[in-house]
Design a protein around this motif. Structure first.
Motif, PDB file in Angstrom:
ATOM      1  N   PHE A  67      45.427  60.003  -5.923  1.00 38.94           N
ATOM      2  CA  PHE A  67      46.528  60.635  -5.205  1.00 38.94           C
ATOM      3  C   PHE A  67      47.590  59.586  -4.906  1.00 38.94           C
ATOM      4  O   PHE A  67      47.323  58.384  -4.900  1.00 38.94           O
ATOM      5  N   LEU A  68      48.798  60.083  -4.695  1.00 43.60           N
ATOM      6  CA  LEU A  68      49.906  59.188  -4.402  1.00 43.60           C
ATOM      7  C   LEU A  68      50.038  59.048  -2.894  1.00 43.60           C
ATOM      8  O   LEU A  68      50.154  60.044  -2.169  1.00 43.60           O
ATOM      9  N   LEU A  69      50.038  57.808  -2.442  1.00 39.95           N
ATOM     10  CA  LEU A  69      50.085  57.494  -1.014  1.00 39.95           C
ATOM     11  C   LEU A  69      51.437  56.880  -0.659  1.00 39.95           C
ATOM     12  O   LEU A  69      51.924  55.983  -1.343  1.00 39.95           O
ATOM     13  N   ILE A  70      52.050  57.392   0.394  1.00 48.40           N
ATOM     14  CA  ILE A  70      53.275  56.817   0.937  1.00 48.40           C
ATOM     15  C   ILE A  70      52.956  56.172   2.271  1.00 48.40           C
ATOM     16  O   ILE A  70      52.367  56.804   3.158  1.00 48.40           O
ATOM     17  N   ASP A  71      53.319  54.908   2.420  1.00 48.49           N
ATOM     18  CA  ASP A  71      53.215  54.198   3.693  1.00 48.49           C
ATOM     19  C   ASP A  71      54.497  54.489   4.463  1.00 48.49           C
ATOM     20  O   ASP A  71      55.557  53.949   4.152  1.00 48.49           O
ATOM     21  N   GLN A  72      54.414  55.360   5.461  1.00 50.45           N
ATOM     22  CA  GLN A  72      55.614  55.801   6.162  1.00 50.45           C
ATOM     23  C   GLN A  72      56.316  54.662   6.897  1.00 50.45           C
ATOM     24  O   GLN A  72      57.549  54.616   6.966  1.00 50.45           O
ATOM     25  N   GLN A  73      55.570  53.712   7.415  1.00 49.55           N
ATOM     26  CA  GLN A  73      56.184  52.597   8.126  1.00 49.55           C
ATOM     27  C   GLN A  73      57.067  51.776   7.187  1.00 49.55           C
ATOM     28  O   GLN A  73      58.203  51.426   7.532  1.00 49.55           O
ATOM     29  N   ARG A  74      56.573  51.489   5.997  1.00 46.49           N
ATOM     30  CA  ARG A  74      57.377  50.753   5.022  1.00 46.49           C
ATOM     31  C   ARG A  74      58.573  51.594   4.565  1.00 46.49           C
ATOM     32  O   ARG A  74      59.687  51.086   4.408  1.00 46.49           O
ATOM     33  N   PHE A  75      58.320  52.871   4.320  1.00 45.56           N
ATOM     34  CA  PHE A  75      59.374  53.796   3.909  1.00 45.56           C
ATOM     35  C   PHE A  75      60.528  53.771   4.906  1.00 45.56           C
ATOM     36  O   PHE A  75      61.701  53.616   4.522  1.00 45.56           O
ATOM     37  N   LEU A  76      60.219  53.906   6.179  1.00 46.33           N
ATOM     38  CA  LEU A  76      61.262  53.941   7.205  1.00 46.33           C
ATOM     39  C   LEU A  76      61.992  52.607   7.297  1.00 46.33           C
ATOM     40  O   LEU A  76      63.216  52.558   7.510  1.00 46.33           O
ATOM     41  N   ARG A  77      61.265  51.524   7.131  1.00 38.77           N
ATOM     42  CA  ARG A  77      61.882  50.196   7.166  1.00 38.77           C
ATOM     43  C   ARG A  77      62.861  50.026   6.004  1.00 38.77           C
ATOM     44  O   ARG A  77      63.964  49.489   6.178  1.00 38.77           O
ATOM     45  N   ASN A  78      62.474  50.499   4.831  1.00 39.03           N
ATOM     46  CA  ASN A  78      63.355  50.407   3.663  1.00 39.03           C
ATOM     47  C   ASN A  78      64.619  51.239   3.853  1.00 39.03           C
ATOM     48  O   ASN A  78      65.716  50.804   3.483  1.00 39.03           O
ATOM     49  N   VAL A  79      64.456  52.439   4.396  1.00 36.65           N
ATOM     50  CA  VAL A  79      65.597  53.320   4.642  1.00 36.65           C
ATOM     51  C   VAL A  79      66.583  52.661   5.600  1.00 36.65           C
ATOM     52  O   VAL A  79      67.800  52.650   5.363  1.00 36.65           O
ATOM     53  N   GLU A  80      66.068  52.103   6.669  1.00 40.92           N
ATOM     54  CA  GLU A  80      66.935  51.475   7.668  1.00 40.92           C
ATOM     55  C   GLU A  80      67.629  50.234   7.119  1.00 40.92           C
ATOM     56  O   GLU A  80      68.805  49.975   7.423  1.00 40.92           O
ATOM     57  N   ARG A  81      66.932  49.485   6.303  1.00 46.75           N
ATOM     58  CA  ARG A  81      67.510  48.255   5.746  1.00 46.75           C
ATOM     59  C   ARG A  81      68.779  48.530   4.948  1.00 46.75           C
ATOM     60  O   ARG A  81      69.814  47.890   5.164  1.00 46.75           O
ATOM     61  N   LEU A  82      68.718  49.505   4.026  1.00 45.35           N
ATOM     62  CA  LEU A  82      69.905  49.760   3.211  1.00 45.35           C
ATOM     63  C   LEU A  82      70.999  50.438   4.025  1.00 45.35           C
ATOM     64  O   LEU A  82      72.185  50.152   3.843  1.00 45.35           O
ATOM     65  N   GLN A  83      70.615  51.333   4.927  1.00 46.54           N
ATOM     66  CA  GLN A  83      71.616  51.999   5.757  1.00 46.54           C
ATOM     67  C   GLN A  83      72.420  50.976   6.549  1.00 46.54           C
ATOM     68  O   GLN A  83      73.657  51.062   6.640  1.00 46.54           O
ATOM     69  N   GLN A  84      71.747  50.001   7.119  1.00 51.37           N
ATOM     70  CA  GLN A  84      72.434  48.973   7.902  1.00 51.37           C
ATOM     71  C   GLN A  84      73.357  48.138   7.018  1.00 51.37           C
ATOM     72  O   GLN A  84      74.482  47.799   7.413  1.00 51.37           O
ATOM     73  N   HIS A  85      72.894  47.794   5.824  1.00 48.84           N
ATOM     74  CA  HIS A  85      73.698  46.961   4.920  1.00 48.84           C
ATOM     75  C   HIS A  85      74.977  47.675   4.504  1.00 48.84           C
ATOM     76  O   HIS A  85      76.074  47.085   4.567  1.00 48.84           O
ATOM     77  N   ILE A  86      74.859  48.935   4.101  1.00 40.87           N
ATOM     78  CA  ILE A  86      76.039  49.675   3.650  1.00 40.87           C
ATOM     79  C   ILE A  86      76.980  49.950   4.813  1.00 40.87           C
ATOM     80  O   ILE A  86      78.212  49.841   4.676  1.00 40.87           O
TER      81      ILE A  86
END
Length: 378
Positions: free
Chosen positions: A15-34
């Motif tokens: 099964f495909l597993l998503i680590d939500q903590q990493r996911f949210l960190r990645n989302v915030e990182r690019l949002q802040q940069h742009i």
């Protein structure tokens, strides 16, 4: 994660597993940069194609988003999203579905790069009383589709659309060439080249008195290394939410940023060849070999232990439909990998691996379990 979460041990593999903590960190990182560069993000939703995932990327349903299929556009419209760019060249046989979404009040933009496509859009629009919103695709790096930024066809297409009641909403580029970069400095240069190309293309339409308000650029590598987004309206990126081994090799992320893995179970050994067999083949991992041409080849994915800790020089080296083969390095033997043990495999290309699954198992920040269904079809 340092301890195995109990429900992970009983989940049916693969099964495909998503680590939500990493996911949210990645989302915030690019949002802040742009945001720091004074620009807006138009996330590409094609990687996970999930209403649940989109809720974290676009809490405001009117925020701009990008899709790669009309099936996505229809599903996200059903969920209330109202500003969608269908970032694949349009064909005449899809215009009726576009029209249906427009009639529902969805602001759906289409993409084209030829007179033939523009004529088809004009003909359909005039015959059905529809004014389509159009982006013209610009080729910034000879990677795939689009028109060179200096091409006279840009103006001709814009004029044809404008004169026949269509709306030239923007110009759009995708720096696919950035995936061939060997240093982050090259990615930064690709980002600058992409922006320069799109600014030049927009000048052509504006010189004709056609407004062309949106200048849209994007790829995950260039989005992270862009330094100057002046006069650029929006940036598109998709795989940044989970990252993958291609992005790791490019220097865009670390292994600990990769939020997606395929959980698999060891189902056998071939002691003579020092192979471990797992229950994740290409139907779970995909056949994507995106790292094969990069500085480090991860086969069909980098193997991690049951906690998600990467194992040095251990990759899935061969896949059949439902079998994966891990050819172990000389420092390890099959006795180090008991049958029944769970492993995780980090993907070469997150979009391709996600496409092999109808839903994702998500480990939340509270180590609980959620299921995110995937939008299927075209």
């Amino acid at each position: 994660m340092t301890d195995v979460v109990p429900w992970l041990e009983t989940e049916q593999t693969p099964f495909l597993l998503i680590d939500q903590q990493r996911f949210l960190r990645n989302v915030e990182r690019l949002q802040q940069h742009i945001s720091a560069l004074g620009c807006q993000l138009r996330p590409h939703l094609k990687t996970l194609r999930s209403i649940d995932a989109a809720g974290y990327l676009l809490p405001d349903l009117s925020s701009p988003a990008t899709v790669s299929t009309l099936a996505e556009a229809e599903a996200f419209a059903d969920a209330g999203y109202s500003n969608l760019l269908y970032a694949v060249g349009i064909s005449a046989n899809k215009l009726s579905r576009v029209r249906a979404l427009l009639e529902r009040g969805v602001q759906l933009h289409i993409l084209l790069d030829s007179i033939t496509q523009a004529e088809a859009v004009v003909d359909y629009g005039r015959n059905h009383g529809v004014s389509f919103s159009v982006f013209i695709e610009i080729d910034c790096d000879d990677h795939r589709g689009g028109l060179p930024p200096h091409s006279a066809l840009i103006g001709r297409i814009a004029q044809l659309l404008h004169d026949n009641g269509m709306i030239v909403t923007g110009v759009m580029s995708h720096s696919g060439g950035s995936y061939a970069a060997t240093t982050t400095a090259e990615i930064a240069q690709a980002a600058a080249q992409e922006c320069a190309a799109i600014r030049l293309a927009a000048e052509q339409t504006r010189e004709l008195g056609i407004d062309c308000p949106i200048l849209s650029v994007g790829s995950t590598p260039t989005a992270h290394f862009a330094e100057d987004l002046s006069n650029i309206t929006e940036v598109r990126a998709g795989v940044y939410t989970t990252f993958d081994l291609v992005m790791y090799n490019l220097g865009v992320c670390t292994l600990s940023d990769i939020a997606m893995s395929v959980v698999t179970t060891i189902i056998g050994h071939n002691a003579e060849k020092n192979w471990v067999l797992v229950d994740a083949g290409w139907m779970a991992l995909s056949r994507d070999r995106g790292t094969a041409s990069q500085n480090q080849d991860f086969g069909y994915g980098l193997v991690c232990d049951s906690n998600g800790v990467p194992l040095d020089n251990v990759c899935v080296t061969k896949v059949n439909q439902e079998h994966g083969v891990i050819a172990l390095p000389d420092s390890l033997t099959v006795q180090d990998f008991p049958i029944g043990t769970q492993l995780r495999v980090l993907p070469n290309h997150a979009c391709a691996t996600a496409a092999m699954h109808q839903h994702y198992v998500v480990e939340t920040t509270q180590h609980q379990r959620e299921i995110w269904p995937r939008i299927l079809g075209w």
